[in-house]
Design an enzyme around this catalytic site. Structure first.
Site, short mmCIF file in Angstrom:
data_model
loop_
_atom_site.label_atom_id
_atom_site.label_comp_id
_atom_site.label_asym_id
_atom_site.label_seq_id
_atom_site.Cartn_x
_atom_site.Cartn_y
_atom_site.Cartn_z
N THR A 79 0.81 -1.22 0.00
CA THR A 79 0.00 0.00 0.00
C THR A 79 0.84 1.27 0.00
OG1 THR A 79 -1.89 -1.07 1.07
CG2 THR A 79 -1.69 1.32 1.34
N ASN A 100 5.07 -0.94 3.80
CA ASN A 100 4.28 -0.29 4.83
C ASN A 100 5.12 -0.04 6.08
OD1 ASN A 100 2.05 -0.42 3.13
ND2 ASN A 100 1.34 -2.35 4.02
N LYS A 161 -6.88 5.29 5.66
CA LYS A 161 -5.53 4.93 6.08
C LYS A 161 -4.64 6.18 6.15
CE LYS A 161 -5.37 0.25 4.06
NZ LYS A 161 -4.64 -0.62 3.11
N ASP A 162 -3.89 6.30 7.23
CA ASP A 162 -2.99 7.44 7.35
C ASP A 162 -1.94 7.48 6.25
OD1 ASP A 162 -1.46 5.25 8.28
OD2 ASP A 162 -1.55 5.89 10.37
N HIS A 309 -8.83 -8.29 1.66
CA HIS A 309 -8.00 -9.12 2.54
C HIS A 309 -8.85 -10.14 3.29
CE1 HIS A 309 -3.89 -7.68 2.29
NE2 HIS A 309 -4.30 -6.42 2.30
N ASP A 352 -3.17 1.04 -5.79
CA ASP A 352 -1.83 0.92 -5.22
C ASP A 352 -1.24 -0.48 -5.38
OD1 ASP A 352 -3.75 -0.16 -3.56
OD2 ASP A 352 -2.85 0.56 -1.70
#
Length: 544
Positions: A79, A100, A161-162, A309, A352
């Site tokens: 990601t 990540n 997501k940050d 996922h 991504d």
């Protein structure tokens, strides 16, 4: 025709062409929207095409430019690395985002891609805001737009997501916001702002997360209509929500919510709905698309990744989520038409990374696949202990082994011998295709080969000493449900690349392009300098 007219006509045509080009450059879009759909495989649009309406993906593809052969050119496909490649036009070996997270030899611990202990959370009392782009080593398209307009253009980043919000927006964004499960709100960090803007406070006060978690997740279509492109609803390849007896519809989200927190929204289609709501709020609150200079809105949709996922790429859940997403996309496009103007914006949609099929699904249907790497670090250390008397492998992360170099030096054993023994051992495993050491990765490769993908993804100070590549269809672990991603194979590297809006041609293109081509192409559209680490190429054919 006189001699004078003979030479004057071509001259006039050249002048008209130059004038037209300058006019096109002057008439830039008022708003560019970069949409990243987390874990969207390149084949999903075609798979669900018959169930899409005319106003979402079909509108973009029928009215815009479709790069059908877009791929990532580095490994591993995760990601953070994917989002960073989209925004920087670069690769991990240059922008530093190799995963990540990665192992930091100096800190002797795993480091998260956007962690930053020098900032504080804004909008919450949690630690979810201790994030910044400090680990990103190059500029983004948003950074370059800010520089080119002397900081007049607004650049906003939004995601659940940050890392998705931060790495697409960049270092000098006007605002970057991500989801905090502790309060169900969008927050930021003191790197970007001291206080949340009033429009975001008002948005958070609506408590949409709690509202959306009161809705059950039922199929949008009759169950029989999913049979064309999905496995049956109750199969052993899918993960269950906590408290469920089996992973089947309807999913009683309100009951499941009682056993968890507000973060459950991420794993439902309403996570996309919340993200679209937030994007509209940002457009309204920041008046995006109404300024003298172009604005850039980066929106990443994280829920497809969480759902993928958990349930896997052949599930009814993933199919239902994308059919719903198509309707949400249609509504968003209609909103842009009214708010910004039909001919005033450009949208680019990509992903991504993709996703692998569940290995149990593959083997049950006579395809190659399986699981491997379970306790591989431990077994490798046992092998090295027997051979050399030391167990120097400290970490196995991102399919890379990190060695304790000091332990090897103190043992007076050559690290070259240790690495060679590791590679020999790894290649005895039936699920291992190849094993490369960092020297091979740094000095070798060919333009289309796997080793080049490893090289593009290798940043010396953040990567391991030996890299292992699994066979196609194999995932790390013993067994499991759902899926993951990260490999060099097409199911992980091939993603959509869709262009639509002002100045974009209508066409479908099967020529090979890389995701790193997005940033320089947007730079050309905006007539600005591409990001500092750019390795991509402008996709010239998309322009009218």
């Amino acid at each position: 025709m006189t001699m004078r007219r003979k030479f004057l006509l071509p001259f006039l045509m050249i002048c008209l062409s130059v004038g037209s080009l300058r006019a096109q450059q002057a008439e830039k879009p008022k708003l560019v929207v970069m949409m990243v759909i987390d874990q969207m495989r390149g084949d999903y649009v075609g798979r669900y095409w018959d169930k899409f309406g005319d106003g979402g993906f079909k509108r973009i593809i029928n009215g815009g430019y479709n790069n059908k052969n877009a791929n990532y050119n580095f490994f591993p496909t995760y990601t953070a690395a994917g989002h960073a490649s989209i925004s920087t036009g670069s690769i991990p070996s240059l922008n530093g985002i190799v995963g990540n997270d990665w192992y930091d030899r100096n800190k002797k611990r795993s480091v998260y891609c956007t962690e930053d202990e020098n900032v504080q959370t804004v909008g919450s009392k949690s630690i979810a805001g201790l994030q910044s782009p400090a680990n990103l080593l190059t500029t983004t398209i948003g950074d370059e737009l800010r520089l080119a307009t002397n900081f007049r253009s607004k650049v906003i980043g939004i995601a659940l997501k940050d890392r998705a919000a931060i790495l697409t927006a960049g270092h000098n964004a006007s605002g970057v916001y991500w989801f905090d499960e502790s309060n169900g709100s969008f927050i930021s960090s003191t790197y970007y702002t001291k206080t949340l803007p009033s429009w975001l406070t008002q948005f958070n006060d609506k408590k949409l997360t709690e509202q959306y978690l009161t809705e059950k997740w039922e199929t949008l279509l009759p169950m029989a209509e999913y049979a064309k492109f999905a496995t049956p609803d109750d199969v052993p390849y899918e993960g269950k929500f906590s408290g469920e007896q089996s992973p089947v519809f309807p999913h009683d989200i309100p009951s499941i919510r009682k056993k968890g927190n507000l973060g459950l929204i991420r794993s439902t289609p309403n996570g996309n709905r919340l993200t679209f709501d937030m994007a509209k709020a940002a457009i309204e609150g920041e008046a995006l698309g109404s300024h003298e200079t172009p604005d850039l809105l980066n929106v990443s949709f994280s829920s497809p990744d969480y759902i993928g996922h958990q349930f896997g790429p052949r599930s009814v859940e993933v199919a239902d989520m994308y059919i719903r997403f198509d309707l949400q996309l249609q509504e968003f496009l209609e909103y842009l038409d009214k708010k910004v103007g039909k001919n005033n914006y450009v949208i680019c949609i990509s992903a991504d990374h993709g996703a692998a099929d569940n290995p149990n699904f593959l083997t049950d249907n006579k395809f190659p696949g399986g699981y491997g790497g379970h306790k591989l670090k431990d077994s490798l250390n046992i092998f090295l202990k027997d051979k050399f008397g030391i167990a120097p492998v400290t970490v196995f992360k991102n399919q890379q082994f990190y060695l304790d170099e000091l332990a090897i030096i103190n043992s007076k054993i050559s690290q070259t011998d240790v690495v060679a023994a590791m590679k020999t051992y790894l290649l005895t495993k039936p699920y291992v295709l190849a094993a490369y050491d960092k020297e091979q990765i740094m000095v070798s490769g060919n333009p289309m080969g796997m080793l080049t993908m490893l090289q593009n993804g290798f940043f010396y100070h953040r990567c391991g000493d030996v890299n292992v590549v699994f066979n196609s269809g194999y995932l790390e672990g013993q067994s499991g449900t759902g899926t993951t991603h990260g490999s060099t194979y097409r199911y992980d590297t091939n993603v959509p690349m869709l262009w639509y809006g002002k100045g974009i041609k209508k066409d479908t293109d099967f020529s090979s392009v890389h995701v790193s081509d997005i940033a320089p192409t947007l730079s050309a559209l905006l007539d600005i300098q591409p990001p500092s680490g750019n390795v991509g190429t402008v996709i010239q054919n998309i322009f009218k």
